[in-house]
Design an enzyme around this catalytic site. Structure first.
Site, PDB file in Angstrom:
ATOM      1  N   ASP A  10       0.925  -1.216   0.015  1.00  0.00           N
ATOM      2  CA  ASP A  10       0.052   0.041   0.072  1.00  0.00           C
ATOM      3  C   ASP A  10       0.899   1.368  -0.062  1.00  0.00           C
ATOM      4  OD1 ASP A  10      -2.502   1.556   0.252  1.00  0.00           O
ATOM      5  OD2 ASP A  10      -1.865   1.909   2.345  1.00  0.00           O
ATOM      6  N   SER A  11       0.348   2.341  -0.173  1.00  0.00           N
ATOM      7  CA  SER A  11       0.886   3.752   0.045  1.00  0.00           C
ATOM      8  C   SER A  11       1.535   4.030   1.353  1.00  0.00           C
ATOM      9  CB  SER A  11       0.149   4.866  -0.643  1.00  0.00           C
ATOM     10  OG  SER A  11      -0.956   4.889   0.280  1.00  0.00           O
ATOM     11  N   CYS A  73      -4.525  -1.756  -1.985  1.00  0.00           N
ATOM     12  CA  CYS A  73      -4.668  -0.219  -2.236  1.00  0.00           C
ATOM     13  C   CYS A  73      -5.456   0.095  -3.233  1.00  0.00           C
ATOM     14  CB  CYS A  73      -3.170   0.435  -2.324  1.00  0.00           C
ATOM     15  SG  CYS A  73      -3.097   2.178  -2.913  1.00  0.00           S
ATOM     16  N   GLU A 154      -2.733   9.040   8.348  1.00  0.00           N
ATOM     17  CA  GLU A 154      -1.444   8.740   8.468  1.00  0.00           C
ATOM     18  C   GLU A 154      -0.774   9.528   9.709  1.00  0.00           C
ATOM     19  OE1 GLU A 154       1.263   6.715   6.588  1.00  0.00           O
ATOM     20  OE2 GLU A 154      -0.501   5.758   5.470  1.00  0.00           O
ATOM     21  N   CYS A 187     -11.083   2.891   0.310  1.00  0.00           N
ATOM     22  CA  CYS A 187      -9.453   3.408   0.310  1.00  0.00           C
ATOM     23  C   CYS A 187      -9.078   2.239   1.594  1.00  0.00           C
ATOM     24  CB  CYS A 187      -9.370   4.651   0.624  1.00  0.00           C
ATOM     25  SG  CYS A 187      -7.770   5.088   1.338  1.00  0.00           S
ATOM     26  N   HIS A 189      -7.089   2.698   3.896  1.00  0.00           N
ATOM     27  CA  HIS A 189      -7.198   3.511   5.245  1.00  0.00           C
ATOM     28  C   HIS A 189      -8.393   3.732   6.025  1.00  0.00           C
ATOM     29  CE1 HIS A 189      -3.216   4.514   3.362  1.00  0.00           C
ATOM     30  NE2 HIS A 189      -2.897   5.320   4.683  1.00  0.00           N
TER      31      HIS A 189
HETATM   32  N1  DGL Z   1      -4.821   3.400   0.804  1.00  0.00           N
HETATM   33  C1  DGL Z   1      -4.880   3.836  -0.426  1.00  0.00           C
HETATM   34  C2  DGL Z   1      -6.175   3.411  -1.092  1.00  0.00           C
HETATM   35  O1  DGL Z   1      -6.556   2.372  -0.887  1.00  0.00           O
HETATM   36  C3  DGL Z   1      -4.033   4.908  -0.862  1.00  0.00           C
HETATM   37  C4  DGL Z   1      -4.228   6.204  -0.073  1.00  0.00           C
HETATM   38  C5  DGL Z   1      -3.121   7.216  -0.804  1.00  0.00           C
HETATM   39  O2  DGL Z   1      -1.951   7.086  -0.611  1.00  0.00           O
HETATM   40  O3  DGL Z   1      -3.779   8.366  -0.914  1.00  0.00           O
HETATM   41  O4  DGL Z   1      -6.337   4.191  -2.069  1.00  0.00           O
END
Ligand code: DGL
Length: 273
Positions: A10-11, A73, A154, A187, A189
């Site tokens: 993931d990012s 992600c 984050e 997302c 997150h």
């Molecule tokens: N967790 C990520 C997603 O599912 C990326 C969020 C990001 O880095 O902007 O899109």
């Protein structure tokens, strides 16, 4: 049987939300996780940049001899899945959008008002509405980007008024105007703010792609006879910036799930990937 680990990436720390459901359902599987915490967020970057980051990380995971790559992600899944599948034809690559779209279609009717929230990039690709409408053309699907959620998460700004106000800011009009009754957390997150969203919009049914993807992983392992047996290998969590936040968040996510993660942490400078 195949005892090699599964690579997740993931990012940043969002993809960690898939790890507890994964460990519960498939406790013998070992995980190598890569969070690109030094370059997060991806969701407002150019697609060409995201593609080059994703390729770099996938190359790294392939060098670790993973048996499967899970794109934990939505931003990367919505932009890079085809490229990664082409680049590694011999390794199963699992994206997160299709399993969640399947769940929407299975659990909603054509009268449902389905909302998708995600990063700017994910929403701009219409990957969710496209996948859902392919299976259920009449379904009402609405999408909106919530770009400030990821930087706040984050930073660990979750259980407080700042996050609640940000949710109201992005979602109030979206929810009321479109009479949303089902919401996809598009997302990885966002499961970390699920309880805020449930408290603010108590009547909305939530679909969590971070959990839905596990069934697809299990199905592929079964189909290819690649499940692991018991092994003593540790799960390893790499981050391109091994911050206190990242380690604390792994701790919080694992503790909350009651799963013993048996983890090792490693910092990995981007130049060395
Ligand atoms: N967790 C990520 C997603 O599912 C990326 C969020 C990001 O880095 O902007 O899109």
């Amino acid at each position: 049987m195949d005892n090699r680990p599964i690579g997740f990436f993931d990012s940043g720390l969002g993809g960690l939300t898939s790890i507890p459901p994964m460990m519960k359902k498939l406790p013998n599987e070992k995980i190598i996780y890569f969070g690109d915490t030094a370059r997060t967020p991806y969701g407002s970057k150019a697609v060409s940049t995201i593609k080059s980051f994703a390729k770099q990380i996938a190359d790294f995971l392939v060098k670790q001899d993973v048996k499967m790559i899970v794109i934990a992600c939505n931003t990367v899944s919505s932009t890079c899945l085809d490229d990664l599948e082409k680049a590694y034809p011999d390794i199963p690559i699992v994206g997160i959008i299709q399993p969640a779209a399947d769940k929407v279609v299975k659990s909603c009717s054509e009268d449902s008002q389905v909302g998708i929230i995600g990063t700017k990039v994910t929403i701009s690709t219409h990957a969710y509405s496209g996948s859902i409408k392919k299976l259920a053309p009449e379904m009402n699907v609405f999408e909106t980007a919530c770009p400030a959620f990821v930087p706040l998460i984050e930073e660990g700004i979750i259980a407080n008024d700042i996050m609640d106000l940000t949710i109201h800011h992005y979602m109030d009009d979206f929810v009321w105007e479109n009479r949303i009754d089902t919401l996809v957390l598009g997302c990885t997150h966002y499961p970390l703010i699920r309880s805020n969203i449930e408290r603010i919009y108590p009547d909305i049914k939530i679909i969590n792609p971070s959990e839905e993807i596990i069934k697809t992983i299990d199905d592929i392992l079964t189909e290819k006879d690649m499940h692991s047996g018991e092994s003593v290998i540790k799960n390893v969590f790499y981050a391109s910036d091994l911050s206190e936040n990242f380690i604390n968040m792994i701790d919080t996510i694992m503790k909350g799930s009651g799963v013993d993660a048996n983890v090792k942490f490693k910092n990995l400078e981007i130049g060395s990937i």
